[in-house]
Design an enzyme around this catalytic site. Structure first.
Site, short mmCIF file in Angstrom:
data_model
loop_
_atom_site.label_atom_id
_atom_site.label_comp_id
_atom_site.label_asym_id
_atom_site.label_seq_id
_atom_site.Cartn_x
_atom_site.Cartn_y
_atom_site.Cartn_z
N SER A 11 15.09 54.53 -10.08
CA SER A 11 14.75 54.97 -11.43
C SER A 11 15.67 56.12 -11.85
O SER A 11 16.88 55.96 -11.88
CB SER A 11 13.27 55.34 -11.50
OG SER A 11 12.83 55.44 -12.83
N HIS B 46 7.74 48.62 -11.06
CA HIS B 46 8.77 49.66 -10.96
C HIS B 46 8.45 50.60 -9.82
O HIS B 46 7.36 51.13 -9.74
CB HIS B 46 8.81 50.43 -12.28
CG HIS B 46 9.94 51.37 -12.41
ND1 HIS B 46 11.25 50.96 -12.57
CD2 HIS B 46 9.98 52.73 -12.43
CE1 HIS B 46 12.04 52.02 -12.68
NE2 HIS B 46 11.29 53.11 -12.60
N GLU C 293 9.04 44.95 -13.79
CA GLU C 293 9.44 46.26 -14.29
C GLU C 293 8.65 46.68 -15.51
O GLU C 293 8.58 47.87 -15.85
CB GLU C 293 10.94 46.26 -14.61
CG GLU C 293 11.86 46.07 -13.41
CD GLU C 293 11.98 47.32 -12.55
OE1 GLU C 293 11.38 48.36 -12.91
OE2 GLU C 293 12.68 47.25 -11.52
#
Length: 526
Positions: free
Chosen positions: A229, A433, A345
């Protein structure tokens, strides 16, 4: 709000740029030989440290890699660490950097001190290693506003057992890590970078690693950065920054996104300097009073609740352009690169209400034809919009970077992660995620720890073995495991990690990803 005490994690100006631009000021010394019955020790920049040794792994926690960025050092590039006398105990994590843990909670049960004095790193390596180990440096995610190198999910024990020196680090977050103000820019002049203090911290930590890896049993000429990320986004910025060249040899980015979220330093009411000036005025600081600015209490600077990504700033020194453009122009470092994203995601959308509608509005007439590729008889429109958003945000940018680097002859490997731990499959729609992190570190996360199964462990061993092999040799070649082909646009092959195991897939999502890429090329990507 502030604490200068380091707590162990629960179970769960001539020298101003010395670290950033010139390397560590003090030479690293070789690690001292320690019998297993004694605490491991080493001499690093600043002095001697003593760690712990447990179950075959030596750990050094809370090592300062730069001076505390407090008082007059707030909103300055990291300075050289202040030397200490005697032996510094390195058995507990240093403070987390200032962040809003109430609005952005970290791992349940995680407890650690928080302070502006937070520039610490941690290192794990196998006890008794006799040859220099490949070095893996983890840069945590968290939208540049939250996170820590001390989180339990980033425990380096399992990776160290596989034969690496594993390093995690803290870097300044939120307004402490990304802040511009005309007076601060004038104070610095043309001497160095401004605004991106968290990225400066990462560069300082990487310089520390180059200087001290040998003292901890690592090979300073074989350093791999990896992150997820905002950590992956950071790595992409570092790969394109002139100030970070030569500090690492390989890179792994997990769900790093497009890299288009960037602020102009100056030039209008939307610039970082204008926003910083308005914020300071709102806190009662007179224009030009830099001393008053630095004297603000840390809680005032934090300004909770913090819910906005602290986007990096185009300062012209550390960041010269957004990473999407830099990769397209061939300006990224030509080093082995492993990248990918997860199949769910869109889990991020819980933080971003309205993101799907905003995406479709930005795409205009191109939106519905692309969405049609996601709409299936058994898929609701909202779910299709979510998946499209997730692939536009994370999956397509990973493939695009892989294509761009591969076209230059850079060795690249692409992955897709869709594995869900067995105990969660009934309730979790996909690999969200950051969900790959537990497999990368071969350490059950707080989500799946209670139900970790033999199949989960096998997947963790597979994924972490590939990551370690890449760090060791620059290629994810693992004996008795499926061969992971080097990526090229024509073959368009990636490694998918799913409940079926690790399998090579060709042309994954090609039609819809090509459409998303075309939309991005037309400037329609949000």
């Amino acid at each position: 709000m502030q604490s200068t005490k380091s707590h162990p994690v629960s179970a769960a100006c001539c020298a101003l740029f010395s670290l950033l631009l010139g390397g560590a000021l003090l030479p690293a010394m070789a690690a001292s030989a320690s019998p297993a019955s004694h605490a491991p020790s080493a001499r690093v920049t600043g002095g001697s440290i003593a760690g712990t040794s447990t179950n075959g792994v030596d750990a050094f926690l809370g090592i300062p890699y730069a001076a505390a960025p407090v008082g007059s050092l707030r909103w300055r590039a990291p300075q050289a660490v202040v030397p200490w006398s005697g032996v510094r105990t390195a058995r507990a994590f240093g403070n987390d950097c200032m962040q809003d843990k109430a609005s952005n909670p970290l791992t349940p049960g995680y407890v650690n001190g928080m302070s502006e004095d937070c520039l610490y790193l941690n290192a794990w390596h196998p006890h008794g290693a006799t040859r220099p180990l490949p070095v893996m440096v983890w840069i945590h995610g968290g939208a540049f506003i939250m996170g820590s190198g001390s989180l339990p999910d980033y425990d380096g024990t399992a990776l160290a057992r596989k034969g690496v020196l594993l390093v995690t680090l803290n870097y300044r977050l939120g307004r402490f890590g990304t802040y511009a103000h005309p007076t601060l820019s004038a104070e610095q002049g043309d001497a160095g970078p401004v605004a991106n203090y968290g990225l400066m911290d990462q560069i300082a930590a990487l310089r520390w690693v180059r200087a001290n890896a040998a003292a901890l049993g690592g090979d300073p000429e074989n350093v791999t950065v990896f992150g997820e990320s905002a950590g992956a986004t950071s790595i992409n910025f570092l790969m394109t920054s002139p100030l970070a060249r030569g500090l690492f040899d390989k890179a792994i980015t997990e769900s790093g996104g497009a890299g288009n979220a960037i602020q102009a330093l100056r030039g209008g009411p939307a610039s970082a300097e204008a926003a910083g000036l308005a914020w300071a005025r709102g806190k009662g600081v007179a224009d030009g009073d830099v001393a008053a600015l630095r004297a603000l209490p840390a809680a005032t600077v934090l300004d909770a609740p913090v819910r906005t990504v602290a986007a990096p700033v185009l300062d012209g020194k550390l960041i010269v352009r957004d990473t999407a453009t830099a990769f397209r122009l061939g300006e990224a470092a030509a080093i082995p690169y492993l990248t990918g994203a997860n199949d769910y995601e869109q889990s991020l959308m819980r933080w971003l209400p309205g993101a799907g509608d905003a995406m479709l509005a930005k795409l205009g007439g191109a939106g519905e034809p692309i969405l049609a590729e996601y709409l299936q008889p058994d898929v609701a429109r909202g779910d299709a919009v979510g998946r499209m958003w997730g692939e536009m945000a994370m999956v397509e940018p990973a493939r695009r970077r892989a294509r761009q680097l591969a076209a230059r002859g850079v060795p690249v490997w692409l992955y897709r992660y869709s594995y869900v731990p067995q105990a969660l499959r009934a309730t979790v729609p996909g690999a969200g995620h950051d969900n790959e992190i537990e497999m990368v570190f071969a350490t059950p996360s707080h989500r799946s720890r209670a139900g970790w199964t033999a199949q989960d462990q096998a997947m963790a061993e597979r994924v972490s073995d590939y990551w370690v092999a890449f760090a060791r040799t620059g290629s994810p070649v693992v004996a008795a495991a499926p061969a992971w082909p080097r990526f090229d646009a024509e073959g368009d092959r990636l490694m998918e990690f799913s409940k079926a195991g690790a399998q090579v897939v060709g042309g994954f999502g090609k039609v819809r990803l090509d459409m998303l890429e075309a939309a991005a090329d037309a400037g329609r990507a949000p």
